[in-house]
Design an enzyme around this catalytic site. Sequence first.
Site, PDB file in Angstrom:
ATOM      1  N   CYS A 170       0.751  -1.349  -0.033  1.00 27.09           N
ATOM      2  CA  CYS A 170       0.088   0.035   0.005  1.00 27.09           C
ATOM      3  C   CYS A 170       0.825   1.475   0.031  1.00 27.09           C
ATOM      4  O   CYS A 170       0.278   2.341  -0.090  1.00 27.09           O
ATOM      5  CB  CYS A 170      -1.017  -0.219   1.248  1.00 27.09           C
ATOM      6  SG  CYS A 170      -2.146  -1.554   1.231  1.00 27.09           S
ATOM      7  N   HIS A 303      -2.555   7.827   6.609  1.00 28.29           N
ATOM      8  CA  HIS A 303      -2.576   6.296   6.014  1.00 28.29           C
ATOM      9  C   HIS A 303      -4.240   5.869   6.425  1.00 28.29           C
ATOM     10  O   HIS A 303      -4.915   5.602   5.570  1.00 28.29           O
ATOM     11  CB  HIS A 303      -1.536   5.491   6.210  1.00 28.29           C
ATOM     12  CG  HIS A 303      -1.781   4.168   5.640  1.00 28.29           C
ATOM     13  ND1 HIS A 303      -1.937   3.931   3.945  1.00 28.29           N
ATOM     14  CD2 HIS A 303      -2.013   2.795   5.908  1.00 28.29           C
ATOM     15  CE1 HIS A 303      -2.160   2.860   3.769  1.00 28.29           C
ATOM     16  NE2 HIS A 303      -2.140   2.081   4.576  1.00 28.29           N
ATOM     17  N   GLU A 314       0.127   4.272  13.572  1.00 26.28           N
ATOM     18  CA  GLU A 314       0.113   5.691  12.909  1.00 26.28           C
ATOM     19  C   GLU A 314      -0.170   6.802  13.639  1.00 26.28           C
ATOM     20  O   GLU A 314       0.665   7.917  13.941  1.00 26.28           O
ATOM     21  CB  GLU A 314      -0.639   5.790  11.765  1.00 26.28           C
ATOM     22  CG  GLU A 314      -0.206   6.974  10.984  1.00 26.28           C
ATOM     23  CD  GLU A 314      -1.069   7.161   9.677  1.00 26.28           C
ATOM     24  OE1 GLU A 314      -0.893   8.046   8.851  1.00 26.28           O
ATOM     25  OE2 GLU A 314      -2.004   6.178   9.415  1.00 26.28           O
ATOM     26  N   LYS A 331      -9.936   8.019   3.564  1.00 30.13           N
ATOM     27  CA  LYS A 331     -10.340   6.542   3.210  1.00 30.13           C
ATOM     28  C   LYS A 331     -11.700   6.283   3.648  1.00 30.13           C
ATOM     29  O   LYS A 331     -12.364   5.453   3.256  1.00 30.13           O
ATOM     30  CB  LYS A 331      -9.404   5.529   3.749  1.00 30.13           C
ATOM     31  CG  LYS A 331      -8.032   5.485   2.939  1.00 30.13           C
ATOM     32  CD  LYS A 331      -7.172   4.506   3.636  1.00 30.13           C
ATOM     33  CE  LYS A 331      -5.800   4.445   2.636  1.00 30.13           C
ATOM     34  NZ  LYS A 331      -4.929   5.585   3.144  1.00 30.13           N
ATOM     35  N   HIS A 336     -10.157   2.230   0.499  1.00 32.62           N
ATOM     36  CA  HIS A 336      -8.523   1.968   0.296  1.00 32.62           C
ATOM     37  C   HIS A 336      -8.067   1.293  -1.152  1.00 32.62           C
ATOM     38  O   HIS A 336      -8.451   0.395  -1.336  1.00 32.62           O
ATOM     39  CB  HIS A 336      -7.918   0.788   1.535  1.00 32.62           C
ATOM     40  CG  HIS A 336      -6.429   0.978   1.485  1.00 32.62           C
ATOM     41  ND1 HIS A 336      -5.687   1.532   0.637  1.00 32.62           N
ATOM     42  CD2 HIS A 336      -5.758   0.503   2.403  1.00 32.62           C
ATOM     43  CE1 HIS A 336      -4.542   1.337   0.951  1.00 32.62           C
ATOM     44  NE2 HIS A 336      -4.500   0.442   2.154  1.00 32.62           N
ATOM     45  N   PHE A 395       1.414  -3.430   4.112  1.00 36.68           N
ATOM     46  CA  PHE A 395       1.779  -4.811   4.835  1.00 36.68           C
ATOM     47  C   PHE A 395       3.446  -5.197   4.377  1.00 36.68           C
ATOM     48  O   PHE A 395       3.790  -4.715   3.428  1.00 36.68           O
ATOM     49  CB  PHE A 395       1.076  -6.068   3.830  1.00 36.68           C
ATOM     50  CG  PHE A 395      -0.204  -6.320   4.163  1.00 36.68           C
ATOM     51  CD1 PHE A 395      -0.827  -5.791   5.348  1.00 36.68           C
ATOM     52  CD2 PHE A 395      -1.330  -7.125   3.538  1.00 36.68           C
ATOM     53  CE1 PHE A 395      -2.249  -5.692   5.816  1.00 36.68           C
ATOM     54  CE2 PHE A 395      -2.518  -7.414   3.677  1.00 36.68           C
ATOM     55  CZ  PHE A 395      -2.843  -6.718   4.943  1.00 36.68           C
TER      56      PHE A 395
END
Length: 409
Positions: A170, A303, A314, A331, A336, A395
């Site tokens: 991502c 994110h 985060e 998002k 996403h 990931f």
Amino acid sequence: MPDLSSASNPAKPARVAVVAAGIVSPLGIGSEETIAALREARDCVSQVTMFPVDRCRCQTAGQVSDARLAEANQLHDHPERLHRVAQMMIIALREAMAQAGDFQPELTVMGTTSGGMTFGEQYYRGLVKNTGPARHAPSLIANYTPQKPIMDAQESFGISAPCQVIANACASGTNAIGHAFHCVRSGRYQRVLAGGYDAISELVFVGFDSLQAATPDRCRPFDNERSGLVLGEGAAVLALENLESARERGAHILAEVVGYGISTDNFHLTQPDPSGSGPRAAMESALQSAGMAAGDIDYINAHGTATPFNDASEGKAIAALFNGVPVSSTKGMMGHSLGAAGAIEAVFSLLALRHQLLPPNINFRHGDAGLDLNIVANEAKPAVLRAVLSNSFGFGGTNASIIMRSIAA
């Protein structure tokens, strides 16, 4: 020949201007529709219609209408071979090239995670079920590869620049912009296209659902009752140019990319380090790259996937590094979009700079106890913005951050 003059003088790196941007996402086609959706805090997540989801926990996603993508077929000589994501890329590139003026890219760098995945699904199902005419198989294979969407888009506009594709989970879209930034900053290139693209596929959708990373509820970034992400799709492209070159040719300069930072957690295949050390390292690296302090940042496009572990990691990093800076994840509005997310959210951040507003973090009610974040809750807000930071974390602990600022700053 690329100009290598400043590459040999690292003390004087070239400044990097953004001279154009194009975007396709569930929020709309083009920058005007996108900024209107951001202003209205529009929820563009809806019931999935592309494939059956009755056996999935999550049944929603941010989707781009096929009817809106059909206009791309008029821009390509062989529309019958275009994947949906190639159509998105063509429309996004059309907007960017219309803005950029006399912009001939020397290189294109794009991020993606699935390319033309649904063509691969069709091919596989045909093999397993032994159905469908075999003559279609070569076309599915040829147009399934991850680089094909940008190749189709460049072909539509007579662009022959070499393409580099980054597939880094991502973080891919932000990695692509960051790499392009380094290419121009080094002096090796004057003009580079950068961005990302991904379209929803059934394989990816059910994969996230089986991991229980997707939610049957609303997507609630940074909310203390968040229960997972929803997927989205789209494409975005930025035209980056040596600032001096852009000024000499009279280009309309939208902003300046000033910093890029990356890090790797090496903690877990799918979970980030809960301490937030990876995201913090990426943001600190971006600040160092830009020669800026944390207090110079006026807004962070997080994110913010709305998964419990990612938002906590985060959030800890942001709270530790920044003092009350406004933060939002967009998002919740569109899902996403994986490899495209960093590029799409870079355009959101660019629009925030251009229009002096804070994009909203919708579906937010209450934040995590003990986590001090200034969330732009549920509504867009006017603000004086000079520099913005955009995060993308994926990931495997892949972390990337970029910083853009107003050219007047």
